[in-house]
Design a protein around this motif. Structure first.
Motif, PDB file in Angstrom:
ATOM      1  N   VAL A 220      31.375  48.943  38.145  1.00  0.00           N
ATOM      2  CA  VAL A 220      31.727  48.122  36.989  1.00  0.00           C
ATOM      3  C   VAL A 220      31.981  46.701  37.474  1.00  0.00           C
ATOM      4  CG1 VAL A 220      33.384  47.753  35.122  1.00  0.00           C
ATOM      5  CG2 VAL A 220      32.780  50.092  35.811  1.00  0.00           C
ATOM      6  N   ILE A 221      31.238  45.753  36.933  1.00  0.00           N
ATOM      7  CA  ILE A 221      31.423  44.348  37.293  1.00  0.00           C
ATOM      8  C   ILE A 221      32.106  43.650  36.130  1.00  0.00           C
ATOM      9  CG2 ILE A 221      30.278  42.187  37.915  1.00  0.00           C
ATOM     10  CD1 ILE A 221      28.025  43.926  39.122  1.00  0.00           C
ATOM     11  N   LEU A 222      33.338  43.247  36.365  1.00  0.00           N
ATOM     12  CA  LEU A 222      34.167  42.643  35.320  1.00  0.00           C
ATOM     13  C   LEU A 222      34.709  41.327  35.863  1.00  0.00           C
ATOM     14  CD1 LEU A 222      35.422  43.250  32.507  1.00  0.00           C
ATOM     15  CD2 LEU A 222      37.319  44.328  33.690  1.00  0.00           C
ATOM     16  N   THR A 223      34.268  40.223  35.294  1.00  0.00           N
ATOM     17  CA  THR A 223      34.664  38.909  35.813  1.00  0.00           C
ATOM     18  C   THR A 223      35.713  38.215  34.951  1.00  0.00           C
ATOM     19  OG1 THR A 223      32.840  37.837  34.624  1.00  0.00           O
ATOM     20  CG2 THR A 223      32.393  38.575  36.882  1.00  0.00           C
ATOM     21  N   SER A 224      36.017  38.761  33.783  1.00  0.00           N
ATOM     22  CA  SER A 224      36.980  38.125  32.875  1.00  0.00           C
ATOM     23  C   SER A 224      38.405  38.191  33.388  1.00  0.00           C
ATOM     24  CB  SER A 224      36.918  38.784  31.499  1.00  0.00           C
ATOM     25  OG  SER A 224      35.644  38.687  30.939  1.00  0.00           O
ATOM     26  N   LEU A 225      38.698  39.210  34.215  1.00  0.00           N
ATOM     27  CA  LEU A 225      40.057  39.430  34.697  1.00  0.00           C
ATOM     28  C   LEU A 225      40.067  39.483  36.223  1.00  0.00           C
ATOM     29  CD1 LEU A 225      41.073  42.345  32.284  1.00  0.00           C
ATOM     30  CD2 LEU A 225      41.709  39.939  32.051  1.00  0.00           C
ATOM     31  N   PRO A 226      41.165  39.085  36.849  1.00  0.00           N
ATOM     32  CA  PRO A 226      41.266  39.178  38.308  1.00  0.00           C
ATOM     33  C   PRO A 226      41.318  40.646  38.749  1.00  0.00           C
ATOM     34  CG  PRO A 226      42.987  37.739  37.393  1.00  0.00           C
ATOM     35  CD  PRO A 226      42.354  38.449  36.248  1.00  0.00           C
ATOM     36  N   LYS A 227      40.474  40.998  39.713  1.00  0.00           N
ATOM     37  CA  LYS A 227      40.500  42.365  40.250  1.00  0.00           C
ATOM     38  C   LYS A 227      41.581  42.451  41.315  1.00  0.00           C
ATOM     39  CE  LYS A 227      36.811  45.039  41.124  1.00  0.00           C
ATOM     40  NZ  LYS A 227      35.637  45.634  41.831  1.00  0.00           N
ATOM     41  N   LEU A 228      42.394  43.506  41.220  1.00  0.00           N
ATOM     42  CA  LEU A 228      43.478  43.711  42.181  1.00  0.00           C
ATOM     43  C   LEU A 228      43.135  44.737  43.248  1.00  0.00           C
ATOM     44  CD1 LEU A 228      46.536  43.778  39.752  1.00  0.00           C
ATOM     45  CD2 LEU A 228      45.667  41.844  41.081  1.00  0.00           C
ATOM     46  N   ALA A 229      42.330  45.736  42.871  1.00  0.00           N
ATOM     47  CA  ALA A 229      42.034  46.803  43.830  1.00  0.00           C
ATOM     48  C   ALA A 229      40.809  47.586  43.370  1.00  0.00           C
ATOM     49  CB  ALA A 229      43.221  47.754  43.967  1.00  0.00           C
ATOM     50  N   THR A 230      40.111  48.181  44.354  1.00  0.00           N
ATOM     51  CA  THR A 230      39.008  49.098  44.089  1.00  0.00           C
ATOM     52  C   THR A 230      39.331  50.425  44.751  1.00  0.00           C
ATOM     53  OG1 THR A 230      37.376  47.312  44.030  1.00  0.00           O
ATOM     54  CG2 THR A 230      36.539  49.533  44.404  1.00  0.00           C
ATOM     55  N   GLY A 231      39.404  51.479  43.943  1.00  0.00           N
ATOM     56  CA  GLY A 231      39.675  52.807  44.481  1.00  0.00           C
ATOM     57  C   GLY A 231      38.407  53.625  44.575  1.00  0.00           C
ATOM     58  N   LYS A 232      38.562  54.907  44.907  1.00  0.00           N
ATOM     59  CA  LYS A 232      37.397  55.785  44.994  1.00  0.00           C
ATOM     60  C   LYS A 232      36.682  55.871  43.654  1.00  0.00           C
ATOM     61  CE  LYS A 232      39.154  58.886  48.636  1.00  0.00           C
ATOM     62  NZ  LYS A 232      40.614  58.692  48.560  1.00  0.00           N
ATOM     63  N   VAL A 233      37.458  55.901  42.573  1.00  0.00           N
ATOM     64  CA  VAL A 233      36.897  56.074  41.235  1.00  0.00           C
ATOM     65  C   VAL A 233      37.263  54.920  40.308  1.00  0.00           C
ATOM     66  CG1 VAL A 233      36.907  57.573  39.193  1.00  0.00           C
ATOM     67  CG2 VAL A 233      36.893  58.591  41.479  1.00  0.00           C
ATOM     68  N   ARG A 234      38.509  54.403  40.434  1.00  0.00           N
ATOM     69  CA  ARG A 234      39.004  53.388  39.505  1.00  0.00           C
ATOM     70  C   ARG A 234      39.066  52.000  40.121  1.00  0.00           C
ATOM     71  NH1 ARG A 234      41.432  57.802  38.760  1.00  0.00           N
ATOM     72  NH2 ARG A 234      41.494  58.767  36.703  1.00  0.00           N
ATOM     73  N   ASP A 235      38.871  51.000  39.261  1.00  0.00           N
ATOM     74  CA  ASP A 235      39.115  49.609  39.631  1.00  0.00           C
ATOM     75  C   ASP A 235      40.316  49.131  38.824  1.00  0.00           C
ATOM     76  OD1 ASP A 235      36.831  49.723  41.200  1.00  0.00           O
ATOM     77  OD2 ASP A 235      35.537  48.995  39.584  1.00  0.00           O
ATOM     78  N   LEU A 236      41.101  48.283  39.437  1.00  0.00           N
ATOM     79  CA  LEU A 236      42.367  47.839  38.841  1.00  0.00           C
ATOM     80  C   LEU A 236      42.335  46.337  38.626  1.00  0.00           C
ATOM     81  CD1 LEU A 236      45.174  48.943  38.068  1.00  0.00           C
ATOM     82  CD2 LEU A 236      45.904  48.477  40.410  1.00  0.00           C
ATOM     83  N   TYR A 237      42.643  45.896  37.391  1.00  0.00           N
ATOM     84  CA  TYR A 237      42.596  44.482  37.029  1.00  0.00           C
ATOM     85  C   TYR A 237      43.940  44.022  36.480  1.00  0.00           C
ATOM     86  CZ  TYR A 237      37.534  44.957  37.427  1.00  0.00           C
ATOM     87  OH  TYR A 237      36.270  45.186  37.913  1.00  0.00           O
ATOM     88  N   ASP A 238      44.184  42.731  36.613  1.00  0.00           N
ATOM     89  CA  ASP A 238      45.407  42.105  36.128  1.00  0.00           C
ATOM     90  C   ASP A 238      45.160  41.554  34.722  1.00  0.00           C
ATOM     91  OD1 ASP A 238      48.046  41.260  36.405  1.00  0.00           O
ATOM     92  OD2 ASP A 238      47.455  39.281  37.111  1.00  0.00           O
ATOM     93  N   VAL A 239      45.941  42.020  33.748  1.00  0.00           N
ATOM     94  CA  VAL A 239      45.796  41.536  32.369  1.00  0.00           C
ATOM     95  C   VAL A 239      46.785  40.408  32.098  1.00  0.00           C
ATOM     96  CG1 VAL A 239      45.921  42.137  29.919  1.00  0.00           C
ATOM     97  CG2 VAL A 239      44.960  43.769  31.555  1.00  0.00           C
ATOM     98  N   ASP A 240      48.073  40.677  32.371  1.00  0.00           N
ATOM     99  CA  ASP A 240      49.109  39.661  32.223  1.00  0.00           C
ATOM    100  C   ASP A 240      50.294  40.056  33.099  1.00  0.00           C
ATOM    101  OD1 ASP A 240      50.721  41.542  30.754  1.00  0.00           O
ATOM    102  OD2 ASP A 240      49.682  41.003  28.916  1.00  0.00           O
ATOM    103  N   ASP A 241      51.416  39.402  32.917  1.00  0.00           N
ATOM    104  CA  ASP A 241      52.563  39.638  33.793  1.00  0.00           C
ATOM    105  C   ASP A 241      53.090  41.071  33.730  1.00  0.00           C
ATOM    106  OD1 ASP A 241      52.458  37.029  34.589  1.00  0.00           O
ATOM    107  OD2 ASP A 241      54.101  36.339  33.295  1.00  0.00           O
ATOM    108  N   ASN A 242      52.838  41.754  32.629  1.00  0.00           N
ATOM    109  CA  ASN A 242      53.400  43.094  32.448  1.00  0.00           C
ATOM    110  C   ASN A 242      52.357  44.205  32.375  1.00  0.00           C
ATOM    111  OD1 ASN A 242      56.153  42.087  32.105  1.00  0.00           O
ATOM    112  ND2 ASN A 242      55.404  41.270  30.147  1.00  0.00           N
ATOM    113  N   THR A 243      51.074  43.840  32.392  1.00  0.00           N
ATOM    114  CA  THR A 243      50.031  44.806  32.041  1.00  0.00           C
ATOM    115  C   THR A 243      48.896  44.826  33.057  1.00  0.00           C
ATOM    116  OG1 THR A 243      50.519  44.249  29.724  1.00  0.00           O
ATOM    117  CG2 THR A 243      48.570  45.601  30.145  1.00  0.00           C
ATOM    118  N   LEU A 244      48.436  46.031  33.359  1.00  0.00           N
ATOM    119  CA  LEU A 244      47.254  46.235  34.190  1.00  0.00           C
ATOM    120  C   LEU A 244      46.165  46.899  33.359  1.00  0.00           C
ATOM    121  CD1 LEU A 244      48.941  47.807  37.354  1.00  0.00           C
ATOM    122  CD2 LEU A 244      48.172  45.437  37.103  1.00  0.00           C
ATOM    123  N   LEU A 245      44.917  46.764  33.831  1.00  0.00           N
ATOM    124  CA  LEU A 245      43.799  47.461  33.208  1.00  0.00           C
ATOM    125  C   LEU A 245      43.178  48.388  34.246  1.00  0.00           C
ATOM    126  CD1 LEU A 245      42.002  47.629  30.594  1.00  0.00           C
ATOM    127  CD2 LEU A 245      40.413  46.106  31.801  1.00  0.00           C
TER     128      LEU A 245
END
Length: 307
Positions: free
Chosen positions: A9-34
């Motif tokens: 999954v290539i997602l450029t709208s949000l900062p990527k925080l981590a790439t796991g075996k299956v999931r990618d983790l993005y920063d939404v705001d100060d309190n929320t992750l995607l």
């Protein structure tokens, strides 16, 4: 629905925080992750070269189902789940790609433990029991058969949560307490067992045995509460068997990725990098994931997805 697996999954709208075996983790705001879940599949801690069609949608929407269901059954349970809605600051094209395979969750401090609960003597637990008469170092009665239920009910068997590329290690409850502190360790164990038993009861009513699973927990530092995080009771994180075909004394038919593990083992590919899984094995695994999704949620994936 497309039968093409989405391995990246290539997602450029949000900062990527981590790439796991299956999931990618993005920063939404100060309190929320995607969390964005791909169709990648791993076995024996190795990612396969090709993925399982619809797997990311199944894991996301099944976890969302459990996050809504379990607090009704486990008093005091809190989860990190917020919504399966795509954040408003994602582009229309990217939203189309991640719809049904993403969830917004609260930011929490994650405990570095895998909270594993075992209800049946299977997998590594069966191997240890055969060799030593114990499971996770705990003595069990003699004479148990492969895939028997654990006498006295499910047991908690924690492990470390290793950094990417390294293997988790089984640890004692005392070692877990040294890592996270005694009070948090006790609460994690208490919640893990309660959630597992609640999930087992729910699944049994729908013809499924949940044999074992792994949970993860985080800390809400504002309220000092232990919170259920990550995915929950999916065929990626749990062994799930059809109840009507359960028979102790042998390996069980499964709804989870044990089918893929067995294929790897039979072909001498256990732990090997760069394995391309044959189409028939991919399709058989996907079929199992789709069936367990429908049994647990009461709806097909097509009926559940948001278009």
């Amino acid at each position: 629905m497309s039968n093409q697996a989405l391995a990246e999954v290539i997602l450029t709208s949000l900062p990527k925080l981590a790439t796991g075996k299956v999931r990618d983790l993005y920063d939404v705001d100060d309190n929320t992750l995607l969390f964005v879940t791909s169709d990648r599949i791993s076995a024996y801690d190795v990612i396969m070269k090709n993925g399982i069609p619809h797997k990311g949608e199944i894991l996301t929407l099944l976890s969302a189902h459990w996050f809504n269901e379990l607090p009704k059954r486990v008093p005091g349970l809190r989860t990190h789940f917020l919504a399966t809605d795509v954040p408003s600051n994602v582009t229309i094209e990217e939203a189309r790609v991640i719809r049904n395979r993403s969830m917004q969750v609260r930011k929490l401090k994650v405990f570095p433990l895998e909270a594993i609960v075992r209800g049946y003597v299977t997998g590594g637990a069966w191997k240890e029991y055969k060799d030593q008469g114990t499971v996770h170092g705990m003595r069990l009665p003699p004479g148990l058969k492969q895939c028997d239920a654990v006498p006295g009910g499910p047991i908690y068997t924690p492990s470390t949560k290793a950094p990417a590329g390294q293997h988790d290690e089984n640890i004692s409850k005392e070692e877990a307490a040294k890592i996270v502190g005694d009070r948090y360790a006790k609460r994690i164990e208490e919640l893990a067992l309660k959630i597992f038993i609640a999930g087992q009861e729910y699944a049994t009513e729908r013809g499924i045995i949940i044999a074992d699973t792994k949970f993860e927990f985080g800390l809400d530092e504002v309220t000092d509460e232990v919170v259920l995080v990550d995915e929950v009771l999916t065929p990626d994180s749990s062994r799930m068997w059809p109840k009507d075909r359960y028979e102790p004394g042998r390996d069980q038919e499964s709804f989870d990725k044990q089918f893929l593990r067995n294929w790897l083992t039979e072909n001498g590919l256990q732990g090997k990098e760069g394995v391309e899984v044959p189409q028939d094995v991919l399709e058989a695994t996907s079929k199992r994931y789709l069936e367990v999704f429908q049994r647990l949620t009461g709806k097909s994936l097509e009926e559940t997805t948001l278009g």
